[in-house]
Design a protein around this motif. Sequence first.
Motif, mmCIF file in Angstrom:
data_model
loop_
_atom_site.group_PDB
_atom_site.id
_atom_site.type_symbol
_atom_site.label_atom_id
_atom_site.label_comp_id
_atom_site.label_asym_id
_atom_site.label_seq_id
_atom_site.Cartn_x
_atom_site.Cartn_y
_atom_site.Cartn_z
ATOM 1 N N GLY A 159 3.282 0.450 -13.431
ATOM 2 C CA GLY A 159 3.514 1.885 -13.297
ATOM 3 C C GLY A 159 2.384 2.669 -12.684
ATOM 4 N N ALA A 160 1.415 1.986 -12.059
ATOM 5 C CA ALA A 160 0.282 2.693 -11.457
ATOM 6 C C ALA A 160 0.594 3.198 -10.057
ATOM 7 N N GLY A 161 1.633 2.660 -9.452
ATOM 8 C CA GLY A 161 1.965 3.041 -8.089
ATOM 9 C C GLY A 161 2.709 4.364 -8.022
ATOM 10 N N SER A 162 2.506 5.060 -6.926
ATOM 11 C CA SER A 162 3.231 6.298 -6.655
ATOM 12 C C SER A 162 3.130 6.580 -5.169
ATOM 13 N N ARG A 163 3.872 7.558 -4.708
ATOM 14 C CA ARG A 163 3.842 7.865 -3.274
ATOM 15 C C ARG A 163 2.455 8.280 -2.812
ATOM 16 N N THR A 164 1.704 8.935 -3.681
ATOM 17 C CA THR A 164 0.367 9.404 -3.298
ATOM 18 C C THR A 164 -0.705 8.340 -3.485
ATOM 19 N N ARG A 165 -0.460 7.381 -4.387
ATOM 20 C CA ARG A 165 -1.487 6.380 -4.682
ATOM 21 C C ARG A 165 -1.277 5.047 -3.962
ATOM 22 N N ASP A 166 -0.113 4.830 -3.380
ATOM 23 C CA ASP A 166 0.178 3.526 -2.784
ATOM 24 C C ASP A 166 -0.813 3.141 -1.693
ATOM 25 N N ARG A 167 -1.197 4.108 -0.864
ATOM 26 C CA ARG A 167 -2.144 3.791 0.216
ATOM 27 C C ARG A 167 -3.489 3.347 -0.351
ATOM 28 N N ALA A 168 -3.964 4.038 -1.386
ATOM 29 C CA ALA A 168 -5.240 3.664 -2.003
ATOM 30 C C ALA A 168 -5.144 2.305 -2.682
ATOM 31 N N LEU A 169 -4.003 2.014 -3.321
ATOM 32 C CA LEU A 169 -3.821 0.725 -3.981
ATOM 33 C C LEU A 169 -3.793 -0.415 -2.973
ATOM 34 N N LYS A 170 -3.109 -0.194 -1.848
ATOM 35 C CA LYS A 170 -3.057 -1.223 -0.813
ATOM 36 C C LYS A 170 -4.432 -1.446 -0.197
ATOM 37 N N ALA A 171 -5.187 -0.370 -0.002
ATOM 38 C CA ALA A 171 -6.547 -0.500 0.533
ATOM 39 C C ALA A 171 -7.441 -1.256 -0.448
ATOM 40 N N THR A 172 -7.292 -0.974 -1.737
ATOM 41 C CA THR A 172 -8.061 -1.682 -2.767
ATOM 42 C C THR A 172 -7.715 -3.163 -2.774
ATOM 43 N N ALA A 173 -6.419 -3.465 -2.637
ATOM 44 C CA ALA A 173 -5.982 -4.864 -2.599
ATOM 45 C C ALA A 173 -6.589 -5.579 -1.399
#
Length: 223
Positions: free
Chosen positions: A185-199
Amino acid sequence: MARTVWDSSLGKKTVMAVSGLIMLLYLVAHMIGNLKIFFGAGEFNHYAHWLRTVGEPFMHDEWTLWLIRVVLVVAVVAHATSAYQLSRRDLRARPVGYVHRKARTGYATRTMRWGGIILGLFIVWHLLDLTTGTAHPGGFQEGHPYQNVVDTFSTWYGNLVYIVAMLALGLHVRHGFWAAAQTLGAGSRTRDRALKATADVLALLLTAGFVAVPVGVMTGVVS
């Protein structure tokens, strides 16, 4: 309740996500420890000895190390079991493949499946090589991990197996971290780009950090 959660697809995905993050934390710590080999045999061997004495005198010799091993074994088994059962459930639900499918989804699925198999086989080889010494090239020296690492990466097959496995690890982490974030549940439209960059950054750093050791031996920086 536990059985109900486990029987659900969401429950299995949650188990995969949590166990994957546990293993990811271990991999980051393991990579940092591996890089101590560039500071010489004394530093690296001392670090290996320290791992067996963590928590003393409260914890007995190697108790902390064995506790970590037990947690990792449970995480690996839970991760692999939930992945296999989810895959079988998906095949039962869709025995005939889609006529059209998104190339990205198919690529990620194949990468995770085959990457997991490669990493599972690698773990067995890695333990037999540098933990038990059963598959170690030359003479395995108990208590001399620096020399054992140099022995392994002085062979072409040791380098090949390790580097291929680390490339598979990078791809696995790259997709797995983002997928785990979505499941928890950490993903969202605003956080997805940051999560993908972190990955992407995590995958790159882990791959480069682990591969640096065999490259260091091959180039003579570690000898």
